[in-house]
Design a protein around this motif. Structure first.
Motif, PDB file in Angstrom:
ATOM      1  N   PRO A  52      37.713  42.861  38.364  1.00  0.00           N
ATOM      2  CA  PRO A  52      37.268  42.219  37.131  1.00  0.00           C
ATOM      3  C   PRO A  52      37.845  42.884  35.887  1.00  0.00           C
ATOM      4  O   PRO A  52      38.163  44.074  35.896  1.00  0.00           O
TER       5      PRO A  52
ATOM      6  N   THR B 191      36.985  36.814  36.678  1.00  0.00           N
ATOM      7  CA  THR B 191      35.728  37.539  36.535  1.00  0.00           C
ATOM      8  C   THR B 191      35.885  38.705  35.561  1.00  0.00           C
ATOM      9  O   THR B 191      36.922  39.363  35.520  1.00  0.00           O
TER      10      THR B 191
ATOM     11  N   MET C  22      31.697  49.105  40.840  1.00  0.00           N
ATOM     12  CA  MET C  22      32.864  48.236  40.980  1.00  0.00           C
ATOM     13  C   MET C  22      33.248  48.269  42.454  1.00  0.00           C
ATOM     14  O   MET C  22      33.557  49.352  42.991  1.00  0.00           O
TER      15      MET C  22
ATOM     16  N   PHE D 299      29.978  44.631  40.277  1.00  0.00           N
ATOM     17  CA  PHE D 299      31.023  43.641  40.032  1.00  0.00           C
ATOM     18  C   PHE D 299      32.040  43.718  41.163  1.00  0.00           C
ATOM     19  O   PHE D 299      32.309  44.793  41.697  1.00  0.00           O
TER      20      PHE D 299
ATOM     21  N   VAL E 221      33.623  42.040  33.423  1.00  0.00           N
ATOM     22  CA  VAL E 221      32.432  42.814  33.076  1.00  0.00           C
ATOM     23  C   VAL E 221      32.148  42.507  31.611  1.00  0.00           C
ATOM     24  O   VAL E 221      32.870  42.949  30.721  1.00  0.00           O
TER      25      VAL E 221
END
Length: 261
Positions: free
Chosen positions: A85, A46, A214, A68, A48
Motif C-alpha cells: 500500500p 490501496t 504491514m 494493511f 494507508v
C-alpha cells in the motif's frame, strides 16, 4: 444487368461486409477495454490513509483492524516487488495535512513470517524499502529477523515517505522488495511477511501514530494469507501496550514450533 454491373455490385457487397466485420471488431475491442478498465478500477490502489486528529496522526483502519495488505508477485518483471500500500492524506477524500509537512515511518518490530503459524524467517529473507527520495539522498531501509527498531528522522533523512503539497495534499508510494530474489519464484520462501510501523511528522505539536502492521503475501492462497493477516493484526498492541512483549511471544511460538517439528 450486364456482367460488369453484376461484378461491381458483388464487389461493393463484399466491401460492405468487410466494413461491417471491421466495425464489429472495433466495437468488441472497445467493450473489452472498457470492461478491463472497470475491473482494474474495482481492484483499486490501496493506501494507508491518515490525518491529524487531536494532536496526533490518526490512521484510518478497515474492518480487519490495524493492518494493511500488499502482494509480492511470484512471476513476471515485478517478481517480489510492490509499491502498495501507499500512504495518503488527500484533499478529495476530506483529509490533507499541513503545507509541505514531511512524513516518516518508524519501524517498531523485526520482520515476522507466517505460514500456517508463526515461524522463523526462511532463507535469511529481508524486506527492502526504497524511500523518498531514493538513495543516496535517503538510504534504503532493511527489515530482517533481527534488525530491531529503526526510527525515522528528518535530518538526516531516514525512513522518509515524502512531503505534502503546498495545499496539504499528500500521496506517496514506496518501493518494497522481498530479498533475496532469483530469476524465478522460490516456493521455500512462500508465506506472509509483516512488520509494524508508526507514522511521524515534522509538524509542530503532532504526535506519532499508533502502531499498525504491514503484511505482504508471497505465494500463499488467499484463505491462508488472510489467516496470517489476522494473526499479525492480533499482535499489534493497543495504544498502551508493548510491541516488544507481543513480538517476544510470537518468537517463542515460532521456536516451540521448530522444536516440536
Amino acid at each position: 444487368m450486364t456482367s460488369f454491373e453484376k461484378t461491381t455490385l458483388e464487389k461493393r457487397k463484399m466491401s460492405i461486409d468487410k466494413l461491417n466485420v471491421w466495425v464489429r471488431s472495433i466495437c468488441t475491442c472497445a467493450v473489452v477495454i472498457a470492461m478491463s478498465g472497470i475491473a482494474y478500477a474495482g481492484e483499486g490502489h490501496t493506501d494507508v490513509e491518515f490525518a491529524y486528529e487531536d494532536g496526533k496522526i490518526a490512521v484510518e483502519f478497515g474492518d480487519e483492524g490495524p493492518v494493511f495488505e500488499g502482494d509480492f508477485p511470484t512471476e513476471g518483471i515485478d517478481l517480489q516487488y510492490t509499491s502498495e500500500p501507499g500512504f495518503a492524506s488527500e484533499l478529495e477524500e476530506g483529509m490533507g495535512i499541513g503545507a509541505e509537512d514531511q512524513i516518516i515511518y518508524n519501524v517498531v518490530s523485526d520482520l515476522m513470517y507466517w505460514n500456517e503459524g508463526f515461524q522463523a524467517v526462511p532463507n535469511n529473507a529481508e524486506i527492502r524499502i526504497i524511500n523518498r527520495p531514493p538513495a543516496p539522498l535517503v538510504p534504503d531501509t532493511i527489515i530482517g529477523a533481527a534488525t530491531g527498531d529503526q526510527d525515522g528522522s528528518f535530518d538526516p533523512a531516514v525512513n522518509r515517505i515524502g512531503n505534502a503539497e503546498l495545499n496539504g495534499d499528500f500521496h506517496s508510494d514506496l518501493d518494497v522488495f522481498l530479498d533475496p530474489k532469483g530469476d524465478a519464484a522460490n516456493p521455500s520462501m512462500y508465506g506472509a511477511y509483516g512488520y509494524m510501523i508508526t507514522l511521524g511528522t515534522d509538524a509542530d505539536g503532532i504526535a506519532d501514530s499508533d502502531p499498525f502492521a504491514m503484511v505482504f503475501n508471497y505465494g500463499l492462497d488467499e484463505e491462508t494469507f488472510e489467516e496470517g493477516v489476522e494473526a499479525m493484526a492480533n499482535l499489534v498492541p493497543e495504544p498502551t501496550g508493548s510491541v516488544s512483549i507481543l513480538l517476544a511471544l510470537a518468537s517463542g511460538l515460532a521456536c516451540f514450533r521448530r522444536r516440536k517439528g
